[in-house]
Enzyme design. Structure first.
Site, PDB file in Angstrom:
ATOM      1  CG  HIS A 191      -2.127  -0.932   1.148  1.00 48.20           C
ATOM      2  ND1 HIS A 191      -1.761  -2.340   1.516  1.00 48.20           N
ATOM      3  CD2 HIS A 191      -3.171  -0.859   1.039  1.00 48.20           C
ATOM      4  CE1 HIS A 191      -2.957  -3.091   1.189  1.00 48.20           C
ATOM      5  NE2 HIS A 191      -3.840  -2.127   1.135  1.00 48.20           N
ATOM      6  CG  ASP A 238       0.106   0.317  -4.106  1.00 39.92           C
ATOM      7  OD1 ASP A 238       1.111   0.654  -3.604  1.00 39.92           O
ATOM      8  OD2 ASP A 238      -0.979  -0.244  -3.648  1.00 39.92           O
ATOM      9  N   GLY A 239      -0.717  -2.698  -5.410  1.00 38.10           N
ATOM     10  CA  GLY A 239      -1.763  -3.755  -5.245  1.00 38.10           C
ATOM     11  C   GLY A 239      -3.204  -2.922  -5.147  1.00 38.10           C
ATOM     12  CG  HIS A 240      -5.943  -0.493  -2.404  1.00 36.62           C
ATOM     13  ND1 HIS A 240      -6.723   0.374  -3.044  1.00 36.62           N
ATOM     14  CD2 HIS A 240      -6.622  -0.952  -1.253  1.00 36.62           C
ATOM     15  CE1 HIS A 240      -8.025   0.427  -2.648  1.00 36.62           C
ATOM     16  NE2 HIS A 240      -7.963  -0.233  -1.642  1.00 36.62           N
ATOM     17  CG  HIS A 300     -10.430  -5.315  -2.733  1.00 43.53           C
ATOM     18  ND1 HIS A 300     -10.382  -3.796  -2.624  1.00 43.53           N
ATOM     19  CD2 HIS A 300     -10.680  -5.497  -1.266  1.00 43.53           C
ATOM     20  CE1 HIS A 300     -10.435  -3.293  -1.401  1.00 43.53           C
ATOM     21  NE2 HIS A 300     -10.787  -4.532  -0.536  1.00 43.53           N
ATOM     22  CD  GLU A 352     -12.164  -5.682   2.486  1.00 49.08           C
ATOM     23  OE1 GLU A 352     -11.353  -5.226   1.931  1.00 49.08           O
ATOM     24  OE2 GLU A 352     -12.481  -5.324   3.817  1.00 49.08           O
ATOM     25  CD  GLU A 368     -14.121  -1.191   2.309  1.00 48.69           C
ATOM     26  OE1 GLU A 368     -13.688  -2.310   1.765  1.00 48.69           O
ATOM     27  OE2 GLU A 368     -13.242  -0.688   2.731  1.00 48.69           O
ATOM     28  CB  CYS A 370     -14.125   2.514   0.899  1.00 45.61           C
ATOM     29  SG  CYS A 370     -13.460   3.112   2.720  1.00 45.61           S
ATOM     30  CB  CYS A 443     -10.591   1.536   5.919  1.00 46.41           C
ATOM     31  SG  CYS A 443     -11.116   1.394   4.054  1.00 46.41           S
ATOM     32  CB  CYS A 444     -15.413   3.020   6.111  1.00 49.62           C
ATOM     33  SG  CYS A 444     -15.054   1.272   5.301  1.00 49.62           S
TER      34      CYS A 444
HETATM   35 ZN   LIG Z   1     -13.036   1.302   3.667  1.00 52.59          ZN
END
Ligand SMILES: [Zn+2]
Length: 668
Positions: A191, A238-240, A300, A352, A368, A370, A443-444
């Site tokens: 990340h 990047d994986g995300h 994801h 997710e 989610e 997000c 996160c959210c």
């Molecule tokens: Zn989130």
């Protein structure tokens, strides 16, 4: 699932690609000095441009924004201290540089996990910095609304901390600096660029919103580190995702074309396994098929949708119509086959992730928070690119339902997972079924705050000399040389009053979005009344200050039925009223009536009544003819009852009992 079928109108609505001509100037320039999160350059393709100077005044959405400022942000500032996010950066300041710089002595091996190694002093998962940056972004947009001394001083303190933590070569990531793990060595899980992307977006918020360039200088140094490390290379992804859209916005802010080029490179490189393996496979990281060949959203959800926002940004700035078309096709497919009624996405807890097409179990929905935010961001970019009303329709669905439900009435508790059904005996290891004040993977909550703080930027656009209104709430806004005041109690009432405050001497257009759900819509200009169909209703004239437009949307409560291919909802119905999805919560039913034994006589006339409920406040209940079913083995007809529904966004503000959106039809 009950959205209009996607049509090929998407392609025909596309603007002709505009060939950018950046060679002639260094700064792409922000049209109209756009002050929001997305500011396409003057050369960007796309039929619509964001407007600037919008203010929220009164109503539900301005109330959400205010609540976020007064209740949610103070909570975030405390949590960033308590959870260790800020301590991690302080620790990075104290960690000698040689421990984390490339090629210097012994370093611990890379760990393919998001958890910190014990004994390092670092607290929380690898992406803890991102929660700081999301909070800073929210503060940046808030500072544009007025003086917020406490937020401003927090932001200044954190900027100072980040300046001290940043390495001389621009690298900045508290996890890797504290643990000494080699940089950029395990991008599938690290990340690093995800955190960098959030820092860049926070920096842009402070620069555009507050006129403060301190964070921007930090972000530019980090972005330059990325350019030096990755530009023109095949060193990894990047994986995300989120770095893609962040780099495009940094290009828009600084005019530095190498940021746009790196974003383009990351989009084009995806699909070849460069992101590595996070343990959940390449599909989870959208790294199994090149973006241009991908026909449906997979893996994801948040990663997939942030990537799509970046794809749309790159396509807009490069005038790359074929790239944009792939994104438009996936959006149509997602909305038609992988989206819950609430606008949520994600059918699987294990990753997710998206499920198969029409795999939309209401009780197992992941949705989610997000993902709702990412979906909102993606749809906005497609709206700017094409001007298609369905993107604004969908943003409204997401905003009032899948996103709106994530925050408690008091603004101090949040959902990470947003199912459409909670059973009385709910147990799920990763989701207690109740909102919580914070999460170990936060996160959210700060993501919610950054969207709410910037919400006014998503109400309207201009296209040529026409001002397009997409979302209705109490506001003051301007565009196409017009200044408007909007007064409304929407979404409780369907009446929206627009008043022209200032107008040029020449003709201008005002286009009002008529949502697809409004069965009968009337629009009156200075009391001259006319019918309006779904889409954008165009009004054109030489406007005068004092001119009045009244929009009457049809909020009659309505039945909604699932697509027959969604097995998990077969034989069920749901209720909607205007943009609001409704749900049946145990607390509202008569004594002895269990939500889980409730059925409805669908198609019958629905009632509505304004009420004030404890824990919720003002709302409008919808009543339906219901049947309380006897235990399953008995073939009795059941008792007639009145079933009571409330807006989904207001659920879980009382007790933790059962709730469902989709409810069995007694007549099915
Ligand atoms: Zn989130």
């Amino acid at each position: 699932v009950n959205q209009p079928e996607p049509s090929s109108a998407a392609a025909s609505a596309l603007s002709p690609p505009v060939q950018p001509d950046h060679a002639s100037r260094a700064d792409p320039g922000r049209p109209n000095g756009v002050t929001g999160p997305v500011a396409p350059s003057a050369a960007a393709a796309g039929t619509h441009r964001p407007v600037t100077g919008t203010r929220l005044t009164g109503g539900l959405l301005p109330g959400w924004q205010r609540r976020s400022l007064t209740a949610s942000l103070p909570l975030a500032l405390r949590q960033l201290e308590e959870a260790g996010n800020l301590d991690n950066v302080r620790l990075a300041v104290r960690t000698p540089e040689r421990a984390d710089a490339d090629g210097n002595g012994e370093r611990p091996a890379a760990r393919n996990t998001v958890a910190a190694p014990p004994g390092s002093g670092y607290r929380g998962p690898v992406f803890m910095d991102s929660d700081i940056y999301k909070t800073l972004e929210a503060i940046g947009w808030e500072l544009a609304h007025g003086d917020r001394p406490e937020l401003a001083s927090f932001a200044a303190d954190v900027a100072g901390l980040l300046e001290r933590a940043q390495r001389p070569d621009g690298y900045l990531n508290s996890y890797f600096q504290v643990t000494g793990e080699p940089r950029y060595s395990r991008l599938a899980t690290s990340h690093e660029m995800y955190c960098a992307g959030h820092l860049i977006q926070a920096a842009i918020a402070h620069h555009r919103g507050a006129g403060d360039g301190r964070l921007l200088a930090i972000a530019v140094r980090l972005a330059d580190n990325l350019v030096r490390t990755f530009a023109g290379q095949e060193k990894g992804l990047d994986g995300h995702p989120i770095i893609e859209t962040a780099l495009v916005e940094l290009y828009r802010e600084t005019g530095r074309r190498d940021y746009l080029e790196l974003a383009r490179q990351f989009v084009e490189q995806r699909g070849h396994g460069l992101a590595g393996d996070s343990g959940l496979g390449r599909r989870y990281l959208q790294d199994h098929v090149p973006v241009r060949s991908l026909d449906t959203t997979v893996g994801h959800v948040v990663r997939a949708l942030y990537l799509e926002a970046g794809v749309a940004d790159v396509a807009a700035e490069l005038g790359d119509r074929s790239l944009l078309e792939t994104s438009l096709r996936r959006w149509d497919d997602m909305v038609a086959t992988k989206t819950y009624l609430t606008g949520g996405n994600g059918s699987r807890h294990v990753d997710e992730g998206f499920g198969d097409r029409f795999e939309l179990p209401p009780d197992r929905a992941y949705n989610e928070t997000c993902a709702a935010i990412a979906s909102f961001h993606w749809a906005w970019r497609l709206l700017l690119a094409t001007g298609g009303a369905r993107y604004a329709d969908h943003m409204e669905r997401v905003l009032y339902n899948g996103f709106g439900a994530a925050v408690a009435t008091d603004g101090q508790r949040f959902f990470y997972v947003n199912p459409l059904q909670r059973r009385a005996d709910h147990f799920e290891k990763d989701d207690p079924g109740r909102r919580r004040a914070w999460f170990s993977c936060a996160c959210c909550p700060p993501n919610i705050m950054r969207l709410l703080a910037s919400l006014e930027h998503y109400l309207a656009t201009t296209s040529g000399d026409t001002l397009h209104m997409h979302q209705y709430t109490g506001s003051r806004l301007s565009g196409a040389d017009l200044e408007l005041e909007v007064t409304t109690d929407y979404p409780w009432s369907g009446a929206v009053y627009l008043r022209v405050l200032a107008a040029p001497g020449a003709e201008r257009g005002i286009a009002l979005r008529v949502p697809a759900w409004s069965a009968r819509t009337r629009i009156a200009v200075n009391h001259e009344d006319q019918e309006a169909a779904a889409g954008y209703h165009q009004l054109r004239r030489r406007w005068q200050p004092g001119d009045e437009i009244t929009l009457h949307l049809d909020l009659t409560p309505r039945w909604t039925y699932p697509d027959r291919r969604v097995d998990a909802m077969r034989g069920c119905a749901a209720i909607e009223r205007g943009p609001l999805v409704y749900c049946f919560e145990q607390a509202d039913q008569a004594d002895g009536v269990e939500v889980e034994d409730l059925a409805v006589r669908s198609g019958t006339v629905l009632g509505e009544r304004p009420v004030t409920l404890p824990g919720i406040g003002q709302t409008i209940e919808v009543t339906a003819e219901g049947v309380h079913l006897p235990p399953a083995p008995l073939a009795l007809p059941g008792d007639r009852v009145t079933a009571i529904a409330i807006p989904y966004f207001q659920w879980d503000n009382r007790d933790g009992r059962a709730m469902r959106v989709w409810i069995p039809r007694a007549d099915a």
